[in-house]
Design an enzyme around this catalytic site. Sequence first.
Site, PDB file in Angstrom:
ATOM      1  N   TRP A 106       0.773  -1.240  -0.101  1.00  9.83           N
ATOM      2  CA  TRP A 106      -0.148  -0.065   0.118  1.00  9.83           C
ATOM      3  C   TRP A 106       0.879   1.199   0.014  1.00  9.83           C
ATOM      4  O   TRP A 106       1.865   1.382   0.815  1.00  9.83           O
ATOM      5  CB  TRP A 106      -0.851   0.194   1.169  1.00  9.83           C
ATOM      6  CG  TRP A 106      -1.690   1.167   1.317  1.00  9.83           C
ATOM      7  CD1 TRP A 106      -2.678   1.673   0.750  1.00  9.83           C
ATOM      8  CD2 TRP A 106      -1.204   2.384   2.009  1.00  9.83           C
ATOM      9  NE1 TRP A 106      -3.091   3.119   0.722  1.00  9.83           N
ATOM     10  CE2 TRP A 106      -2.355   3.451   1.895  1.00  9.83           C
ATOM     11  CE3 TRP A 106      -0.248   2.744   2.937  1.00  9.83           C
ATOM     12  CZ2 TRP A 106      -2.131   4.747   2.246  1.00  9.83           C
ATOM     13  CZ3 TRP A 106      -0.267   3.995   3.504  1.00  9.83           C
ATOM     14  CH2 TRP A 106      -1.057   4.901   3.301  1.00  9.83           C
ATOM     15  N   GLU A 166      -3.098  -2.962  -2.619  1.00 13.83           N
ATOM     16  CA  GLU A 166      -4.157  -2.362  -1.770  1.00 13.83           C
ATOM     17  C   GLU A 166      -4.243  -0.999  -2.210  1.00 13.83           C
ATOM     18  O   GLU A 166      -3.690  -0.167  -2.435  1.00 13.83           O
ATOM     19  CB  GLU A 166      -3.868  -2.254  -0.339  1.00 13.83           C
ATOM     20  CG  GLU A 166      -4.878  -1.696   0.558  1.00 13.83           C
ATOM     21  CD  GLU A 166      -4.493  -1.554   2.098  1.00 13.83           C
ATOM     22  OE1 GLU A 166      -4.965  -1.201   2.864  1.00 13.83           O
ATOM     23  OE2 GLU A 166      -3.252  -2.153   2.248  1.00 13.83           O
ATOM     24  N   LYS A 195      -6.670   2.569  -2.349  1.00 10.98           N
ATOM     25  CA  LYS A 195      -7.488   3.485  -1.413  1.00 10.98           C
ATOM     26  C   LYS A 195      -8.330   4.775  -2.167  1.00 10.98           C
ATOM     27  O   LYS A 195      -7.638   5.174  -3.421  1.00 10.98           O
ATOM     28  CB  LYS A 195      -6.345   4.236  -0.591  1.00 10.98           C
ATOM     29  CG  LYS A 195      -7.134   5.221   0.725  1.00 10.98           C
ATOM     30  CD  LYS A 195      -5.905   5.225   1.670  1.00 10.98           C
ATOM     31  CE  LYS A 195      -6.626   6.197   2.748  1.00 10.98           C
ATOM     32  NZ  LYS A 195      -5.643   6.100   4.098  1.00 10.98           N
ATOM     33  N   ASP A 249      -9.392  -2.860   1.534  1.00  9.69           N
ATOM     34  CA  ASP A 249      -9.662  -2.331   2.939  1.00  9.69           C
ATOM     35  C   ASP A 249     -11.067  -1.702   3.226  1.00  9.69           C
ATOM     36  O   ASP A 249     -11.421  -0.877   2.266  1.00  9.69           O
ATOM     37  CB  ASP A 249      -8.530  -1.166   2.970  1.00  9.69           C
ATOM     38  CG  ASP A 249      -8.401  -0.895   4.663  1.00  9.69           C
ATOM     39  OD1 ASP A 249      -9.280  -0.285   4.994  1.00  9.69           O
ATOM     40  OD2 ASP A 249      -7.147  -1.202   5.200  1.00  9.69           O
ATOM     41  N   HIS A 251     -11.285   2.161   2.823  1.00 11.06           N
ATOM     42  CA  HIS A 251     -10.543   2.608   1.554  1.00 11.06           C
ATOM     43  C   HIS A 251     -11.635   3.310   0.516  1.00 11.06           C
ATOM     44  O   HIS A 251     -11.151   3.199  -0.482  1.00 11.06           O
ATOM     45  CB  HIS A 251      -9.403   1.865   1.288  1.00 11.06           C
ATOM     46  CG  HIS A 251      -8.249   2.039   1.864  1.00 11.06           C
ATOM     47  ND1 HIS A 251      -6.877   1.385   1.754  1.00 11.06           N
ATOM     48  CD2 HIS A 251      -7.980   2.724   3.269  1.00 11.06           C
ATOM     49  CE1 HIS A 251      -6.081   1.726   2.531  1.00 11.06           C
ATOM     50  NE2 HIS A 251      -6.807   2.447   3.637  1.00 11.06           N
ATOM     51  N   HIS A 258      -8.584  -6.053   4.375  1.00  8.75           N
ATOM     52  CA  HIS A 258      -7.990  -5.364   5.589  1.00  8.75           C
ATOM     53  C   HIS A 258      -9.463  -4.961   6.221  1.00  8.75           C
ATOM     54  O   HIS A 258     -10.183  -4.130   5.903  1.00  8.75           O
ATOM     55  CB  HIS A 258      -7.279  -4.354   5.285  1.00  8.75           C
ATOM     56  CG  HIS A 258      -5.643  -4.825   5.596  1.00  8.75           C
ATOM     57  ND1 HIS A 258      -4.520  -4.055   5.205  1.00  8.75           N
ATOM     58  CD2 HIS A 258      -5.124  -6.145   5.588  1.00  8.75           C
ATOM     59  CE1 HIS A 258      -3.436  -4.628   5.166  1.00  8.75           C
ATOM     60  NE2 HIS A 258      -4.083  -5.917   5.366  1.00  8.75           N
ATOM     61  N   ASP A 312     -11.628   7.181   6.577  1.00  8.25           N
ATOM     62  CA  ASP A 312     -10.893   5.949   6.788  1.00  8.25           C
ATOM     63  C   ASP A 312     -10.086   6.250   8.289  1.00  8.25           C
ATOM     64  O   ASP A 312      -8.799   6.520   8.092  1.00  8.25           O
ATOM     65  CB  ASP A 312      -9.747   5.929   5.864  1.00  8.25           C
ATOM     66  CG  ASP A 312      -8.921   4.840   5.850  1.00  8.25           C
ATOM     67  OD1 ASP A 312      -9.267   3.805   6.737  1.00  8.25           O
ATOM     68  OD2 ASP A 312      -7.656   4.575   5.432  1.00  8.25           O
ATOM     69  N   ASP A 337     -10.174   3.831  10.719  1.00  8.26           N
ATOM     70  CA  ASP A 337      -9.683   2.824  11.235  1.00  8.26           C
ATOM     71  C   ASP A 337      -9.921   2.767  12.976  1.00  8.26           C
ATOM     72  O   ASP A 337      -9.014   2.401  13.621  1.00  8.26           O
ATOM     73  CB  ASP A 337      -8.152   2.985  11.218  1.00  8.26           C
ATOM     74  CG  ASP A 337      -7.713   2.523   9.761  1.00  8.26           C
ATOM     75  OD1 ASP A 337      -8.166   1.663   9.330  1.00  8.26           O
ATOM     76  OD2 ASP A 337      -6.729   3.398   9.399  1.00  8.26           O
ATOM     77  N   ASP A 362      -7.100  -4.057  10.289  1.00 12.58           N
ATOM     78  CA  ASP A 362      -6.258  -2.947  10.438  1.00 12.58           C
ATOM     79  C   ASP A 362      -6.920  -1.837  10.699  1.00 12.58           C
ATOM     80  O   ASP A 362      -8.011  -1.187  10.451  1.00 12.58           O
ATOM     81  CB  ASP A 362      -6.102  -2.596   9.015  1.00 12.58           C
ATOM     82  CG  ASP A 362      -4.869  -1.354   8.594  1.00 12.58           C
ATOM     83  OD1 ASP A 362      -4.701  -0.882   9.709  1.00 12.58           O
ATOM     84  OD2 ASP A 362      -4.977  -0.928   7.462  1.00 12.58           O
TER      85      ASP A 362
END
Length: 418
Positions: free
Chosen positions: A184, A225, A227, A258, A261, A285, A293, A295, A325
């Site tokens: 990423w 990955e 985004k 993800d 993302h 993820h 984003d 997390d 993640d």
Amino acid sequence: MTIREGYEFAKQEYEKWGIGVDDVLEQLSRLPISIHCWQGDDVGGFEVNRGELSGGIDVTGNYPGKARTPEELRQDLEKALSLIPGKHRVNLHAIYAETNGEVVERNELEPKHFAGWVEWAKQNGVGLDFNPTLFSHDKAADGLTLAHPDEEIRKFWIEHCIASRKIGAYFGQELGTPCLTNIWIPDGYKDTPSDRLTPRQRLKDSLDQIFAVPVDENHNVDAVESKLFGIGSESYVVGSHEFYMGYALKNNKLCLLDTGHYHPTETVSNKISSMLLFSDQVALHVSRPVRWDSDHVVTLDDELREIAHEIVRNDALDRVMIGLDFFDASINRVAAWTIGTRNMIKAMLYALLTPHAYLKQLQEEGNFTERLALQEEFKTYPFGAIWNYYCEKMGVPAKEAWLEEVKAYEREVLSKRG
């Protein structure tokens, strides 16, 4: 009612629908979740010349007890793993190398710098996954790495990714289970770009050079990955979903999705079935975005359950590689790991206890009334009783009993870290 008695009652309820609960628990026990190490130290790593956290990544909070050394981080991971049912994996970033006080540039990292992690993984029976770290570095200060217009900077990051793949292969060979090495990058522009194509051409060329170096695919699995946007790259990200989906399909790499993302109106659960039609495997993820984003620690929300449903109902338990993640420094970090990972496993159990074949049949018949009715009724089936028994069976605390162990660990270990 004891946990065993609750289980036997719940088991009968599910078996009315042809669901073999004992078989479900056996399936669940073989499903590994890749637990990210960076929750334990706020994405700090152990580089001698470590820089400030960058790349659009932000960890908020200052809860006491952050891991400061590899030994402390592994100790905390062991505690979390002791509270999570099943055998799992641990996901590392390149910044978690152990260089014994020596400054080692990222493009010069070698398997020997992760020997401590491999020895620990062997002792604890866990697999390892890996990620090159293309952020928090002076050569990523302007938000560009593999797509950078400066050829020397691109070369540095290409070499770092090649080194990372070799480290991943080392993990796979030593531990007897393939390592997922995921790339990423934060590359993008804060304001409206005047040229979207050229940076993507550079990224494609960089990836081609990285993957041109042969690495044993029996030991290392490559993933890329995407985004949608990030802090400092609000208007344009070079490695978009469309870019990486095309690159992965054309070059036989895994496309890693993800959950944070994408646009807030997009869901990863809705993408899984499409991806499985064209890819042998898909990687995830799983985090919890709150408006962006951010997390957050994974909770047992609708989207998490739907992700699990999509994996189970499409017979993709061996085709979807599940990783986590998230990072939260406002709460106990061991608790964050425990809550998030247990919730991912709960979601998978919830999905395995659903009569998917019958629900699919109802949809094919156009019987949407019964489909909706049963989907809703199963939300209040005695799933919790099955979960509690599974925890007890796997030798970890059931219900909220794990929290007392975390509190004791905080008093005895975390609170003494200064």
